[in-house]
Design a protein around this motif. Structure first.
Motif, PDB file in Angstrom:
ATOM      1  N   ASP A   1      -5.226   0.387  -1.432  1.00 31.78           N
ATOM      2  CA  ASP A   1      -5.872   0.547  -0.301  1.00 31.78           C
ATOM      3  C   ASP A   1      -7.011  -0.591   0.155  1.00 31.78           C
ATOM      4  O   ASP A   1      -7.447  -1.168  -0.739  1.00 31.78           O
TER       5      ASP A   1
ATOM      6  N   GLN B   1       0.840  -1.200   0.024  1.00 31.75           N
ATOM      7  CA  GLN B   1       0.010   0.066   0.071  1.00 31.75           C
ATOM      8  C   GLN B   1       1.130   1.243  -0.046  1.00 31.75           C
ATOM      9  O   GLN B   1       1.763   1.337   0.724  1.00 31.75           O
TER      10      GLN B   1
ATOM     11  N   GLY C   1      -6.605  -5.576  -1.912  1.00 29.68           N
ATOM     12  CA  GLY C   1      -6.575  -4.212  -1.821  1.00 29.68           C
ATOM     13  C   GLY C   1      -7.127  -3.643  -3.169  1.00 29.68           C
ATOM     14  O   GLY C   1      -7.410  -4.364  -4.174  1.00 29.68           O
TER      15      GLY C   1
ATOM     16  N   CYS D   1      -5.511  -5.408   6.482  1.00 28.71           N
ATOM     17  CA  CYS D   1      -6.395  -6.033   5.193  1.00 28.71           C
ATOM     18  C   CYS D   1      -6.986  -7.431   5.595  1.00 28.71           C
ATOM     19  O   CYS D   1      -6.451  -8.309   6.178  1.00 28.71           O
TER      20      CYS D   1
ATOM     21  N   CYS E   1       0.254   6.275   2.322  1.00 31.39           N
ATOM     22  CA  CYS E   1      -0.760   6.164   3.428  1.00 31.39           C
ATOM     23  C   CYS E   1      -0.164   7.044   4.376  1.00 31.39           C
ATOM     24  O   CYS E   1       0.797   7.392   4.429  1.00 31.39           O
TER      25      CYS E   1
ATOM     26  N   ASP F   1      -7.130   5.007   7.516  1.00 28.83           N
ATOM     27  CA  ASP F   1      -6.564   6.163   6.634  1.00 28.83           C
ATOM     28  C   ASP F   1      -6.933   5.815   5.383  1.00 28.83           C
ATOM     29  O   ASP F   1      -7.345   4.408   5.119  1.00 28.83           O
ATOM     30  N   ARG F   2      -6.697   6.278   4.159  1.00 31.96           N
ATOM     31  CA  ARG F   2      -6.838   6.085   2.780  1.00 31.96           C
ATOM     32  C   ARG F   2      -5.481   5.823   2.216  1.00 31.96           C
ATOM     33  O   ARG F   2      -4.725   6.964   2.479  1.00 31.96           O
ATOM     34  N   CYS F   3      -5.057   5.021   1.226  1.00 27.21           N
ATOM     35  CA  CYS F   3      -3.885   4.946   0.837  1.00 27.21           C
ATOM     36  C   CYS F   3      -3.965   5.245  -0.770  1.00 27.21           C
ATOM     37  O   CYS F   3      -5.124   5.007  -1.408  1.00 27.21           O
TER      38      CYS F   3
ATOM     39  N   GLY G   1      -9.571   1.642   3.630  1.00 30.32           N
ATOM     40  CA  GLY G   1      -9.026   2.725   4.748  1.00 30.32           C
ATOM     41  C   GLY G   1      -8.477   1.873   5.853  1.00 30.32           C
ATOM     42  O   GLY G   1      -8.433   2.626   6.929  1.00 30.32           O
TER      43      GLY G   1
END
Length: 193
Positions: free
Chosen positions: A91, A74, A102, A98, A77, A85-87, A94
């Motif tokens: 991602d 990712q 992704g 995982c 980030c 968070d958002r990558c 968020g």
């Protein structure tokens, strides 16, 4: 015992190193960040995700028979203390931890352990686009020939497919049979040429 080396590589800089030790029961992956900056490694169905500062290592025990397994990076980030968070690429809803694959674009290392004839299968896939070069190579039992995707495709990415830190597959962008090949009868496109 077989050993595999998996490496994310920026144009001339090693990003992370992954060693896979396999035997009839399980595998151990050691992922080490060799970059001078923080990276976020992702792993499913076992592992989740982990922030790796420069020089840190993450070890994952993977059970025998694991299949449809992916490892990816990712990028872009800035996870908070709760892992949210958002990558920019790779991602997962968020979240750092995982639980499934992704979001594109992301370069994927895929593997399946102890499959037909107790073999390990592995590949590098760009079907979900590209976010960084990588290498996946066996390093034991006399087998040292692996898979490498060393070119930084981001620099060559057509404008229509470009994202911050990545290059999408045309199917993700255009969502038509011409680019997704859902019918099974597809021809080359300007992007595949």
């Amino acid at each position: 015992m077989s050993i595999f080396k998996f490496t994310f590589i920026f144009p001339s800089l090693i990003f992370a190193q992954l060693l896979l030790f396999t035997h009839s029961e399980a595998a151990i992956f050691d992922i080490q960040n060799n970059c001078p900056y923080t990276v976020w490694a992702a792993s499913v169905p076992v592992g989740g995700g982990r922030q790796l500062n420069a020089g840190q290592t993450w070890t994952i025990d993977v059970p025998a028979g694991t299949s449809q397994a992916h490892k990816w990076a990712q990028t872009g980030c800035n996870f908070d203390g709760s892992g949210r968070d958002r990558c920019q690429t790779g991602d997962y809803n968020g979240l750092l931890q995982c639980q499934s694959y992704g979001q594109p674009p992301n370069s994927l290392a895929e593997y399946a352990l102890n499959q037909y004839n107790n073999l390990v299968f592995f590949d590098i896939s760009l079907v979900d686009g590209f976010n960084m070069p990588m290498e996946f190579s066996p390093t034991s039992n006399g087998c040292t020939r692996g898979i490498r995707c060393r070119t930084d495709i981001n620099g060559q990415c057509p404008n229509e497919l470009r994202t911050p830190s990545g290059c999408n597959n045309p199917c993700v962008v255009f969502k038509t049979d011409q680019y997704c090949c859902n019918s099974g009868s597809c021809s080359r496109t300007d992007f595949s040429r």
